[in-house]
Design an enzyme around this catalytic site. Structure first.
Site, PDB file in Angstrom:
ATOM      1  N   ASP A  87      -8.101  19.835 -13.329  1.00 24.30           N
ATOM      2  CA  ASP A  87      -8.038  18.329 -14.027  1.00 24.30           C
ATOM      3  C   ASP A  87      -7.593  18.739 -15.089  1.00 24.30           C
ATOM      4  O   ASP A  87      -8.711  18.516 -15.992  1.00 24.30           O
ATOM      5  CB  ASP A  87      -9.610  18.208 -14.133  1.00 24.30           C
ATOM      6  N   ARG A 145       0.659  -1.271  -0.049  1.00 21.24           N
ATOM      7  CA  ARG A 145       0.122   0.082  -0.372  1.00 21.24           C
ATOM      8  C   ARG A 145       0.525   1.068  -0.012  1.00 21.24           C
ATOM      9  O   ARG A 145       0.538   2.347  -0.312  1.00 21.24           O
ATOM     10  CB  ARG A 145      -0.787  -0.201   1.258  1.00 21.24           C
ATOM     11  N   LYS A 164      -9.230   7.460 -18.802  1.00 16.24           N
ATOM     12  CA  LYS A 164      -9.322   7.652 -20.631  1.00 16.24           C
ATOM     13  C   LYS A 164      -9.011   7.566 -21.556  1.00 16.24           C
ATOM     14  O   LYS A 164      -7.963   6.921 -21.775  1.00 16.24           O
ATOM     15  CB  LYS A 164     -10.094   9.280 -20.247  1.00 16.24           C
ATOM     16  N   TYR A 217     -17.109  17.482 -14.433  1.00 23.24           N
ATOM     17  CA  TYR A 217     -17.970  15.200 -14.279  1.00 23.24           C
ATOM     18  C   TYR A 217     -18.205  15.850 -12.774  1.00 23.24           C
ATOM     19  O   TYR A 217     -17.936  16.085 -11.767  1.00 23.24           O
ATOM     20  CB  TYR A 217     -16.023  15.503 -14.261  1.00 23.24           C
TER      21      TYR A 217
END
Ligand SMILES: Cc1ncc(COP(=O)(O)O)c(C=O)c1O
Length: 346
Positions: free
Chosen positions: A149, A33, A174, A85
């Protein structure tokens, strides 16, 4: 020089704990992690593209959540786009302990709102409205932490850190990965200690196999983005002869001049408005090449009637289309034929 026999891209490392004796501070990798060599390789590559360091996450939303929780105390004032978004808006309002203000994707509106904010998050170009904010102007306008973003543009289309942003956040699900087969996100900035430390605690981590696939996809990023952007422009020109269209790369688009001043490429997403939901559905049914699907940035051309989700303030006939890497002439032919079909029926 890389030793003979080394692979171009080493395979993914699957590890929960690593061998570790003595002081953990002496080892780069201790527990899965906290770090993974496959992440490290990908993060170096993405960091180089964005012009800073990068940290990878299990999804774009994981990256956004971690970034906001890492940078702001409860009660902090954030400004987010009213028209970008929608899951980011849901997150900010429903789950995060902040004072949230929404403003439209417009430079003057953001500059005004940034004045008394702790953090400003813009998505430019915005999705699905395709409006653009002047990153340089916003960076100079206030002391608020500026987060951009960069999902739609990718770092080959726009480098927000060089334009004055403090952080880049993005969905790599994307165009950056581009094959419509995985979810991933990243944050980029000159220094990421605080963000990495938050990722350790929140566990918003990515699986090594997805990261390895994503790294593999970077080799074709330039050619994919180039073809997709060229296709998007050609589609926007052709569609714009019949119905209202938005594409920041289109001369005459309201966002074009500003986009030109800060973007090298204008992205694969274009949007257009058909008379109503029936015409939009007829268009999607009539096209033989365009796959009806959400998301964007894949090698296939996809589109959807955006209002079907209910989260965006767009007309019922609003189509968001993501140009893929198709043969340009065949794609434009198919789309113009489907458009004529749909308009004739409505
Ligand atoms: C602009 C933008 N940012 C963030 C996200 C969230 O990314 P992910 O789906 O990888 O969580 C999306 C997803 O559609 C997006 O379009």
């Amino acid at each position: 020089m890389t030793p003979n026999g080394d692979p171009f891209l080493p395979g993914p490392t699957f590890a929960a704990p690593y061998h570790l004796s003595g002081d953990p501070a002496d080892s780069e990798y201790t527990y899965g992690r906290y770090g993974n060599p496959t992440w490290t390789a990908y993060e170096r590559a993405v960091g180089a593209l964005e012009g800073g360091q990068a940290a990878v996450f299990g999804s774009g939303m994981g990256a956004v959540t971690t970034l906001l929780l890492a940078l702001l105390e409860p009660g902090g004032r954030i400004v987010i786009p009213a028209d970008a978004y929608f899951t980011v808006r849901q997150l900010a309002h429903e789950l995060l302990p902040y004072e949230v203000r929404e403003v439209p994707t417009d430079t003057a509106a953001f500059v005004e709102a940034a004045g008394d904010a702790d953090l400003v998050l813009v998505e430019t170009p915005s999705n699905p409205g395709l409006d653009v904010v002047d990153i340089r102007a916003l960076a100079q306008a206030s002391d608020a932490t500026l987060v951009v973003d960069n999902t739609l543009a990718t770092p080959l289309g726009q480098r927000p850190l060089a334009l004055g942003a403090d952080y880049v956040v993005a969905s790599a699900s994307k165009a950056l990965t581009g094959h419509s087969d995985l979810l991933l996100g990243y944050v980029a900035a000159p220094d990421l200690d605080v963000i990495r430390s938050a990722r350790n605690k929140l566990g918003t981590i990515a699986g090594p196999f997805e990261v390895w696939l994503a790294h593999r996809s970077l080799a074709t990023l330039d050619v994919r983005v180039e073809r997709a952007c060229a296709n998007a422009l050609r589609l926007a020109e052709a569609i714009g002869e019949h119905v209202p269209v938005r594409y920041p790369g289109l001369p005459g688009d309201p966002a074009h001049e500003l986009a030109r001043s800060q973007m090298d490429r204008f992205g694969c997403v274009l949007c257009f408005t058909l008379p109503d939901a029936g015409a939009a559905d007829a268009f999607l049914a009539a096209s033989e090449r365009v796959i009806e699907a959400t998301s964007f940035g894949g090698t296939h051309t996809t589109a959807e009637r955006r209002a079907r989700w209910g989260g965006d303030d767009v007309p019922e006939g609003y189509i968001r289309m993501s140009a893929g890497c198709d043969d340009t002439a065949a794609l434009v032919d198919d789309v113009t034929r489907a458009l004529a079909d749909a308009l004739q029926r409505s």
